[in-house]
Design an enzyme around this catalytic site. Structure first.
Site, mmCIF file in Angstrom:
data_model
loop_
_atom_site.group_PDB
_atom_site.id
_atom_site.type_symbol
_atom_site.label_atom_id
_atom_site.label_comp_id
_atom_site.label_asym_id
_atom_site.label_seq_id
_atom_site.Cartn_x
_atom_site.Cartn_y
_atom_site.Cartn_z
ATOM 1 N N HIS A 1 0.859 -1.198 0.000
ATOM 2 C CA HIS A 1 0.000 0.000 0.000
ATOM 3 C C HIS A 1 0.882 1.229 0.000
ATOM 4 C CE1 HIS A 1 -3.185 2.780 1.102
ATOM 5 N NE2 HIS A 1 -4.010 1.851 0.666
ATOM 6 N N ASP B 1 -7.874 -5.345 -0.202
ATOM 7 C CA ASP B 1 -8.322 -6.100 -1.369
ATOM 8 C C ASP B 1 -7.989 -7.582 -1.299
ATOM 9 O OD1 ASP B 1 -9.583 -4.106 -2.734
ATOM 10 O OD2 ASP B 1 -7.760 -3.398 -3.696
#
Ligand code: ACO
Length: 410
Positions: free
Chosen positions: A292, A346
């Site tokens: 991320h 996700d």
């Protein structure tokens, strides 16, 4: 002077800003490449917000002062949407009014259903979503208005219609009849009802509602930024949201959960993980659902979604997929945890959506059903202190001015 209190970087930026404002930039004393350059705008602060913040090193996500975990435990999607949009938790009557507003605006007209049917299966479901929202904008009476109230009205209307549009896309892909919204149902109940033609259990509805709440806002990510860039030009909310949807479609952003699930399923079983993931890492492939830009620790949303994936897959054929995912997580953390690479939201969300009954092509549109509130809230907030976005790029091309050569002499 106030500038003396600023850090070196901040003072530098201030000086550069002043030079630009005064039109004093001159290559002889301020070469363009000395202006702070940040690839992908990483670390650049381009706006101020009261909506939410992420502590990427401690793994905190906060909406309007409330930690995400406490909202997941206590709130609903509608209430959290109100919080994000209006800055505080609503009273009972404010929430009832807001919920009624959403219900009143949740229908889409026959022409929009027809468009969704006509384009189903031609390309990705996110392209259908982008087209549908854009199409609705073409017959909105407010489409050309740029005052705050009109933008807000358009925003609320799109939030309200999002579950209807995405459920219609799902049904069109499967060649099923459309189901119109039922005003007696909540936002999430309605989304499930219009998608599957039946009501899901309380447990499944609650999990999906929490997942929508969890994805509703997340700083100035690519899709939010794309939407804000458009609204900053004083374009209309439909155009801004269409831009957000376009950015969310990409596999490095919202498209990652669809690909993550496909990857987990293609690996097939926990014992195949070291060989399969090892090979992907050797060939420098990005493992979808990991890493991320902001979180350098475990994404707090992923922690919660992991528990949902666990709950939803117990005793189902998807259990092996969940177990394979757990093994991938262990292997990835062992290999890349030291670089700050952990599962992001996700990684497990695809498993949870699949267990609820959604196919992978619907995962990113579901993300949009949630993130729509963050887009609208941030677009409206930005409009209250608008300044058109206009970064610059560092020129690294030819430095000599060339003479033009006619085409027949090249
Ligand atoms: N798989 C393998 N290696 C990775 C991954 C990954 N998923 N993510 C980062 N790395 C590696 C990078 O290649 C880099 O390696 P290097 O040091 O050898 O150059 C190192 O880890 C550090 O990467 P970062 O600079 O922290 O990553 P960056 O901020 O540039 O990218 C991004 C973040 C785009 C999310 C990236 O991690 C990625 O592509 N992940 C996969 C896609 C994904 O899951 N996207 C969803 C994000 S969450 C969301 O949008 C809702």
């Amino acid at each position: 002077m106030q500038e003396e209190k600023l850090t070196d970087t901040a003072s530098r930026l201030l000086v550069i800003n002043l030079i630009f404002r005064e039109g004093m930039l001159n290559r002889s004393y301020m070469p363009e490449n000395e202006v702070n350059f940040s690839r992908g705008l990483e670390g650049v602060i381009a706006s101020q917000t009261k909506i939410g913040y992420i502590d990427g090193l401690k793994g905190h996500l906060v909406y309007r002062g409330y930690e995400i975990n406490s909202l997941v435990e206590n709130s609903t999607y509608e209430e959290t949407a109100y919080l994000l949009l209006y800055g505080r938790l609503p009273t009972r009557s404010e929430l009832d009014d807001f919920t009624s507003k959403l219900k009143e605006r949740s229908s889409i007209n026959k022409e929009t259903y027809d468009v969704i049917r006509r384009i189903a299966g031609l390309s990705h479901t996110m392209s259908s979503l982008r087209t549908a929202v854009s199409y609705i904008g073409t017959h909105s009476k407010l489409g050309d208005k740029t005052d705050y109230e009109s933008q807000e009205e358009m925003g609320i209307s799109i939030i309200a219609k999002m579950p209807t549009i995405v459920a219609a896309i799902k049904r069109a892909v499967n060649n099923e009849d459309f189901i119109e919204p039922d005003p007696s149902l909540s936002y999430t109940e309605n989304f499930l009802y219009q998608s599957f033609g039946e009501r899901k259990s309380k447990e499944v509805t609650r999990i999906l509602d929490s997942m929508l709440l969890l994805h509703a806002d997340h700083g100035m990510n690519a899709s939010t930024f794309a939407s804000m860039v458009v609204i900053s030009t004083l374009s209309d909310m439909y155009s801004a949201i269409t831009a957000g949807i376009s950015a969310l479609k990409g596999p490095l952003h919202g498209g990652a959960n669809e690909r993550a699930l496909k990857m987990i399923m293609s690996i097939g079983s926990p014992e195949k993980v070291p060989e399969a993931i090892g090979r992907m890492l050797e060939s420098k492939e990005k493992i979808m659902g990991f890493g991320h830009r902001v979180y350098k620790v475990y994404d707090p949303r992923a922690k919660i979604v992991k528990t949902y994936a666990d709950q939803l897959t117990k005793g189902t054929p998807l259990r092996k997929v969940y177990e394979t995912a757990i093994k991938i997580e262990d292997y990835m953390i062992e290999r890349l945890g030291s670089k700050g690479i952990f599962p992001n939201v996700d990684f497990y969300s695809g498993i949870a959506y699949k267990a609820i009954g959604f196919e992978p092509e619907l995962f990113t549109p579901i993300f949009a059903v949630s993130r729509i509130t963050g887009w609208v809230a941030r677009d409206l907030e930005y409009l209250t202190n608008n300044r058109i976005f206009r970064p610059r790029s560092e020129y690294i091309g030819e430095s000599e001015i060339k003479s033009y050569i006619p085409i027949e002499r090249r």
